[in-house]
Every structure is written in structure tokens, then in C-alpha cells.
Design a protein around this motif. Structure first.
Motif, mmCIF file in Angstrom:
data_model
loop_
_atom_site.group_PDB
_atom_site.id
_atom_site.type_symbol
_atom_site.label_atom_id
_atom_site.label_comp_id
_atom_site.label_asym_id
_atom_site.label_seq_id
_atom_site.Cartn_x
_atom_site.Cartn_y
_atom_site.Cartn_z
ATOM 1 N N GLU A 228 72.812 4.169 4.534
ATOM 2 C CA GLU A 228 73.535 4.785 5.640
ATOM 3 C C GLU A 228 73.470 3.920 6.900
ATOM 4 O OE1 GLU A 228 76.002 7.475 7.340
ATOM 5 O OE2 GLU A 228 75.319 7.464 5.257
ATOM 6 N N GLY A 229 72.365 3.198 7.058
ATOM 7 C CA GLY A 229 72.248 2.313 8.210
ATOM 8 C C GLY A 229 73.279 1.197 8.196
ATOM 9 N N ASP A 230 73.612 0.677 7.000
ATOM 10 C CA ASP A 230 74.641 -0.364 6.902
ATOM 11 C C ASP A 230 75.993 0.163 7.361
ATOM 12 O OD1 ASP A 230 72.682 -1.954 5.904
ATOM 13 O OD2 ASP A 230 73.302 -1.770 3.803
ATOM 14 N N VAL A 231 76.298 1.404 6.965
ATOM 15 C CA VAL A 231 77.564 2.020 7.378
ATOM 16 C C VAL A 231 77.592 2.208 8.895
ATOM 17 C CG1 VAL A 231 79.030 4.070 7.191
ATOM 18 C CG2 VAL A 231 77.859 3.176 5.170
ATOM 19 N N ALA A 232 76.468 2.637 9.473
ATOM 20 C CA ALA A 232 76.412 2.877 10.917
ATOM 21 C C ALA A 232 76.584 1.575 11.702
ATOM 22 C CB ALA A 232 75.081 3.532 11.272
ATOM 23 N N VAL A 233 75.946 0.501 11.228
ATOM 24 C CA VAL A 233 76.063 -0.787 11.923
ATOM 25 C C VAL A 233 77.499 -1.277 11.919
ATOM 26 C CG1 VAL A 233 75.452 -3.227 11.800
ATOM 27 C CG2 VAL A 233 73.675 -1.495 11.545
ATOM 28 N N GLN A 234 78.162 -1.209 10.772
ATOM 29 C CA GLN A 234 79.534 -1.710 10.682
ATOM 30 C C GLN A 234 80.510 -0.804 11.433
ATOM 31 O OE1 GLN A 234 80.239 -4.602 9.501
ATOM 32 N NE2 GLN A 234 82.463 -4.476 9.809
ATOM 33 N N THR A 235 80.246 0.513 11.398
ATOM 34 C CA THR A 235 81.107 1.441 12.148
ATOM 35 C C THR A 235 81.018 1.172 13.648
ATOM 36 O OG1 THR A 235 80.823 3.152 10.445
ATOM 37 C CG2 THR A 235 81.585 3.872 12.608
ATOM 38 N N ALA A 236 79.800 0.946 14.139
ATOM 39 C CA ALA A 236 79.624 0.650 15.564
ATOM 40 C C ALA A 236 80.355 -0.628 15.954
ATOM 41 C CB ALA A 236 78.135 0.533 15.883
ATOM 42 N N LEU A 237 80.293 -1.644 15.094
ATOM 43 C CA LEU A 237 80.974 -2.906 15.389
ATOM 44 C C LEU A 237 82.489 -2.711 15.426
ATOM 45 C CD1 LEU A 237 80.874 -5.964 15.813
ATOM 46 C CD2 LEU A 237 80.879 -6.240 13.325
ATOM 47 N N ALA A 238 83.021 -1.964 14.441
ATOM 48 C CA ALA A 238 84.473 -1.748 14.395
ATOM 49 C C ALA A 238 84.939 -0.954 15.612
ATOM 50 C CB ALA A 238 84.849 -1.018 13.112
ATOM 51 N N GLU A 239 84.194 0.065 16.001
ATOM 52 C CA GLU A 239 84.591 0.856 17.167
ATOM 53 C C GLU A 239 84.477 0.046 18.459
ATOM 54 O OE1 GLU A 239 86.000 3.818 17.207
ATOM 55 O OE2 GLU A 239 85.986 3.729 15.013
ATOM 56 N N SER A 240 83.472 -0.807 18.555
ATOM 57 C CA SER A 240 83.336 -1.663 19.741
ATOM 58 C C SER A 240 84.525 -2.602 19.877
ATOM 59 C CB SER A 240 82.035 -2.453 19.644
ATOM 60 O OG SER A 240 81.915 -3.344 20.747
ATOM 61 N N SER A 241 84.977 -3.153 18.760
ATOM 62 C CA SER A 241 86.143 -4.045 18.797
ATOM 63 C C SER A 241 87.390 -3.289 19.236
ATOM 64 C CB SER A 241 86.364 -4.679 17.420
ATOM 65 O OG SER A 241 85.267 -5.500 17.074
ATOM 66 N N LYS A 242 87.533 -2.057 18.780
ATOM 67 C CA LYS A 242 88.703 -1.262 19.184
ATOM 68 C C LYS A 242 88.640 -0.905 20.667
ATOM 69 C CE LYS A 242 89.246 0.565 14.514
ATOM 70 N NZ LYS A 242 89.062 1.711 13.599
ATOM 71 N N ALA A 243 87.420 -0.698 21.179
ATOM 72 C CA ALA A 243 87.280 -0.444 22.617
ATOM 73 C C ALA A 243 87.679 -1.688 23.415
ATOM 74 C CB ALA A 243 85.844 -0.052 22.937
ATOM 75 N N GLN A 244 87.266 -2.866 22.948
ATOM 76 C CA GLN A 244 87.677 -4.108 23.602
ATOM 77 C C GLN A 244 89.198 -4.259 23.576
ATOM 78 O OE1 GLN A 244 85.487 -7.682 22.366
ATOM 79 N NE2 GLN A 244 83.879 -6.345 21.556
ATOM 80 N N LEU A 245 89.798 -3.843 22.463
ATOM 81 C CA LEU A 245 91.249 -3.937 22.341
ATOM 82 C C LEU A 245 91.947 -3.077 23.384
ATOM 83 C CD1 LEU A 245 93.531 -5.165 20.659
ATOM 84 C CD2 LEU A 245 93.394 -3.174 19.145
ATOM 85 N N GLU A 246 91.441 -1.873 23.628
ATOM 86 C CA GLU A 246 92.046 -1.003 24.634
ATOM 87 C C GLU A 246 91.906 -1.604 26.034
ATOM 88 O OE1 GLU A 246 93.891 1.626 24.133
ATOM 89 O OE2 GLU A 246 93.661 1.311 21.970
ATOM 90 N N LEU A 247 90.739 -2.175 26.318
ATOM 91 C CA LEU A 247 90.544 -2.806 27.630
ATOM 92 C C LEU A 247 91.489 -3.970 27.828
ATOM 93 C CD1 LEU A 247 86.630 -2.772 27.868
ATOM 94 C CD2 LEU A 247 88.240 -1.298 29.092
ATOM 95 N N LEU A 248 91.682 -4.767 26.786
ATOM 96 C CA LEU A 248 92.590 -5.913 26.887
ATOM 97 C C LEU A 248 94.032 -5.457 27.091
ATOM 98 C CD1 LEU A 248 91.124 -8.255 24.123
ATOM 99 C CD2 LEU A 248 91.147 -8.680 26.581
ATOM 100 N N LYS A 249 94.420 -4.397 26.428
ATOM 101 C CA LYS A 249 95.779 -3.875 26.603
ATOM 102 C C LYS A 249 95.991 -3.391 28.037
ATOM 103 C CE LYS A 249 96.653 -2.500 21.794
ATOM 104 N NZ LYS A 249 96.881 -1.358 20.864
ATOM 105 N N ASN A 250 94.949 -2.780 28.610
ATOM 106 C CA ASN A 250 95.057 -2.329 29.999
ATOM 107 C C ASN A 250 95.175 -3.517 30.949
ATOM 108 O OD1 ASN A 250 94.839 -0.111 32.041
ATOM 109 N ND2 ASN A 250 93.045 -1.305 32.642
ATOM 110 N N GLN A 251 94.392 -4.581 30.701
ATOM 111 C CA GLN A 251 94.509 -5.791 31.524
ATOM 112 C C GLN A 251 95.901 -6.404 31.399
ATOM 113 O OE1 GLN A 251 91.280 -8.606 30.950
ATOM 114 N NE2 GLN A 251 89.842 -6.943 30.550
#
Length: 479
Positions: A228-251
Motif C-alpha cells: 500500500e505504501g508503493d501506491v501512496a508514494v506514486q499517487t502523491a507524485l502523480a497528484e503533485s504533478s497535476k498540481a504543478q500543471l494547474e499552476l503553470l496553466k494559471n501562469q
């Protein structure tokens, strides 16, 4: 018989002095002050002294990038930007003011006409009691021409015209500077937007890959090969990238809105489709400083301000001396009836010269001269500061471009190695040789390297724009 010769010689000498004074304008003649310039750039030893030629025709310097979309945006900016239109209006004002001052070199001629019919009282007081006193009704018709003209024997008017013309030339340079600044802002905002486009694509691609890896980890977890820890680590990374994507779109939206305003378009009505940075930034030729002072309109503006302030010293000093005005000068007719109006007996004329010499003003004229001289000293300091800023901006842009090129070469290699590391780590993870945390770390480093690569490339284009602006809009020397 010999005595009259002495006054005649004195009068001749006075007239000669007056004629000589009329040949030269009062006050100091303008000369551009020298400035200290570096012998060479830190990043480019090809420094060459320059001669100001800001009036040389300016090309569309942004076309050096070979980007049709940028060319279109620049054209829209030049056509619809309100700041540029305001600068053009100020130039029109300055030129009109210059023509108004130049009109003082010529006589002012006015046509006057008056007609009246009046009744004189029969009970008016008289100076002679033997004269009869009666009421009369009279007509008075008076058409005439009047001429007024200031004799510019000291050159005060010429200095005033010189100052006004220099101010008009300064306004022209100010307009060119506004044009240069606005077009540079458009180019910088455009390349920043294209840099964000590339970062957005890199983050979006990485996020898609991270989602696929997440799906792989979930499958492995169902098979008991991941926790379950492997799933949590990869999920956090994927969500962080999507958050960066939203910030870049706003810029990107903010950069798009800036381009809208620069091109004179309301932000809600402006949209720019995603695109790419040009493949390569234009190469910077050697010997750039030869163009520096030739093209900088802000330096030309500061230099013209010096010329205008210098001429004002002469205008202020002229107040110490007499002013000579041809006034009133009149020629016309006056009659009590229309049939006799344009006859020789009705002809009237007068000619006079007024001379005014200040005797005591409590130091007002002296203060005016001091004020003009201090104003000139301020413009000299502003001119030297403008040159220093120009040299600094060119030096900074050259140094930044050199550093970014070195960084780009290293970062390109870093991206290649990060891509290679990701491929190897993914294979090792599938074989069970690496854990999810190691894979997530490699993915994160890969995305960071790709974004840094886009930022360096975007910085190269923005710094090239800064260099072109620092050189006054181009690096081709004037013919």
C-alpha cells in the motif's frame, strides 16, 4: 567743422557693436559632453566606439526570431497600443509647440477695422469760451494694418526656438523609446508564454506516465508484489504533478492577458493557441557595442534634453539686456464717410520702437539664469546616467546569454541522462530490483530536469530580447 566727426564715430561704433551682437546668439553654444565608455565587454571583446545615429531607420527587429506569430502580435501592438498612441500625441504637441515658438522669428501682422457713429453733447465743457458749443453726430471709419515684431538683436528668440526644436526632437526620441519598450515587452511576454507551453507539455506528459506507472503498481499490489505504501508514494507524485500543471496553466493565462493588453485587446477577447519556442535563438554577432549609442532612443532623448536646457541659458541671460520691439506700427485710413475713406487725406500711419531695460528686479533675472544653468547640469547628469544604464543593460544581457548557453548544453545532457535513468529504473522496478520510492524519485528528477531545460531555453530568448532592446532595437550598425 571737425567736431561732428566724434559723435559720428561713436554712433558708428555703437551700430557696429549692435550688428556684431546680432550675428551671434547670447548664451553658450551647445556641445555634447563626453562620456567614459568601457574598452571592452566582459563577454565580448569586440567593443567599438559609437556615434549617435538614433534617427537611422529602425527595422522590425523582432523578425530576427523568424516567428510569424510574434510578428503578428508586434504589428497589433504598434497599431492598437494606447501608450504608443499617447506618445504619438505628445510628439504632435511638441512639434506644434516648436512651430509656435518659431513664429516669433517673423512679424505679427493683424488687420483691424472699426466703425462707429456717435453723438457729441452740446453741453460738453470747452477749453475756449469763444468757441460755439453744439451737438454733432459723427461717423468714424478706421480700417488699418498693425505690425509688431521683436528685434532679436541678442538672439533670445533664436535660442528659444532652438530649445523648442530640441524639445520636439526629444519627444520624437521618447516616442521611439516607447515603441522599443512596448515591442520588447511583447516579445518577452510571448517567449515566456511559449516557455510555459513547453513546461505544460512536459508536466502533462510526465503526469500521464505517472498515472500509467500508478496503474502498474496497483496491478502489482493486487498480485502481492507491491504494498500500500508503493501506491501512496506514486499517487502523491502523480497528484503533485497535476498540481504543478494547474499552476503553470494559471501562469500562462496571466502571460496571455499581458499580451492582450500590450496589443490593445481586452483580455477576455484574446486567446493564443499553444505553441513552441523557436528551435534556436538567433546567434549574437561580435562587436555589438558599436551599435549601442547609435540606436538607443532613451539616450537620444537625454541628449536632446541637454540641448534644450542649454538654449534656455541664453534665453535667461537675454533678460539682462534691453528688449527692442517694433510697436506700435500702424498703417491705414480714417474718415467720417465711406466715399472719402480710401483717399490720400484719410491716410494715417505711425511707427514706433519700444525699448525696455531692467534696472532693478531684486535678483529675479539672476535667479532665472541660475535656474537655467542648474537645469542644464541636471540634464547632463541624466545623460551620463542614461549611458551608464545602457552599458549595464547590454553587459548584463551579454553575460546572461553566455551563462545560459553554457547551462543549456549541460542541461540537455542532464535530460538525456534522466530519461535514460527512468527507462532503466522502470525496467528494474518491473523485475523487482527497485522499489516504488526509487522509481518515484527518478520520475520526479526527470520532470524537474525537463522543466529546467524549458526554462533555460525560454530564458535564452528573453535575454536575447533584452540585448536587442539594450542596443536600441537591433544589432545591425547603421549605414
Amino acid at each position: 567743422m571737425g567736431r561732428p566727426a566724434v559723435p559720428f564715430r561713436l554712433a558708428s561704433t555703437a551700430c557696429l557693436a549692435l550688428v556684431c551682437a546680432a550675428c551671434a546668439s547670447i548664451g553658450p553654444d551647445y556641445a555634447r559632453p563626453a562620456v567614459d565608455l568601457p574598452a571592452a565587454w566582459k563577454a565580448d571583446p569586440g567593443w567599438q566606439p559609437a556615434r549617435p545615429a538614433d534617427a537611422a531607420p529602425k527595422a522590425a527587429w523582432w523578425q530576427v526570431f523568424g516567428d510569424p506569430q510574434l510578428d503578428e502580435l508586434e504589428a497589433r501592438c504598434l497599431e492598437g497600443n494606447p501608450s504608443l498612441q499617447a506618445a504619438l500625441a505628445r510628439l504632435d504637441q511638441a512639434q506644434a509647440q516648436s512651430r509656435a515658438h518659431a513664429a516669433a522669428l517673423y512679424p505679427a501682422v493683424a488687420l483691424n477695422a472699426g466703425a462707429s457713429r456717435s453723438r457729441i453733447s452740446a453741453n460738453r465743457p470747452l477749453t475756449n469760451y469763444n468757441s460755439p458749443n453744439s451737438s454733432t453726430i459723427q461717423n468714424d471709419l478706421k480700417p488699418n494694418l498693425t505690425v509688431s515684431y521683436e528685434l532679436d538683436w541678442l538672439g533670445r528668440v533664436r535660442r528659444d526656438v532652438e530649445s523648442a526644436r530640441a524639445s520636439a526632437e526629444q519627444a520624437a526620441s521618447d516616442r521611439e523609446n516607447v515603441r522599443l519598450v512596448l515591442t520588447a515587452q511583447v516579445a518577452s511576454a510571448y517567449f515566456q508564454l511559449r516557455q510555459l507551453d513547453e513546461e505544460i507539455r512536459a508536466v502533462a506528459t510526465s503526469a500521464d506516465l505517472q498515472d500509467k506507472v500508478l496503474e502498474l503498481i496497483r496491478i502489482r499490489r493486487q498480485l502481492g508484489a507491491a504494498g500500500e505504501g508503493d501506491v501512496a508514494v506514486q499517487t502523491a507524485l502523480a497528484e503533485s504533478s497535476k498540481a504543478q500543471l494547474e499552476l503553470l496553466k494559471n501562469q500562462r493565462k496571466l502571460a496571455e492577458d499581458q499580451l492582450a493588453t500590450l496589443t490593445g485587446t481586452p483580455a477576455p477577447a484574446f486567446a493564443l493557441a499553444p505553441g513552441n519556442l523557436p528551435a534556436l535563438a538567433p546567434a549574437v554577432p561580435a562587436g555589438l557595442p558599436a551599435s549601442l549609442l547609435e540606436r538607443r532612443p532613451d539616450i537620444a532623448s537625454a541628449e536632446r534634453a541637454m540641448a534644450a536646457a542649454n538654449a534656455q541659458i541664453g534665453v535667461a541671460k537675454a533678460a539682462f539686456f534691453p528688449s527692442l520691439t517694433l510697436a506700435p506700427a500702424l498703417a491705414g485710413f480714417e474718415s467720417n464717410s465711406l466715399p472719402t475713406l480710401l483717399t490720400t487725406p484719410s491716410l494715417v500711419w505711425s511707427l514706433g520702437v519700444q525699448a525696455v531695460q531692467p534696472l532693478f528686479d531684486g535678483g529675479r533675472i539672476r535667479a532665472g539664469v541660475d535656474f537655467a544653468q542648474a537645469g542644464y547640469a541636471a540634464t547632463v547628469a541624466n545623460y551620463r546616467q542614461a549611458v551608464l544604464v545602457a552599458v549595464q543593460e547590454a553587459q548584463d544581457a551579454l553575460g546572461t546569454l553566455t551563462g545560459l548557453e553554457n547551462a543549456r548544453q549541460r542541461q540537455d545532457e542532464a535530460v538525456r541522462q534522466q530519461n535514460k535513468a527512468y527507462e532503466i529504473t522502470l525496467v528494474r522496478y518491473k523485475e523487482g530490483l527497485d522499489n516504488a520510492l526509487t522509481l518515484a524519485t527518478v520520475q520526479q528528477n526527470q520532470l524537474a530536469a525537463q522543466r529546467t531545460q524549458s526554462q533555460i531555453r525560454g530564458g535564452q530568448f528573453v535575454s536575447t530580447v533584452s540585448l536587442l532592446k539594450a542596443l536600441g532595437g537591433g544589432w545591425q550598425a547603421a549605414d
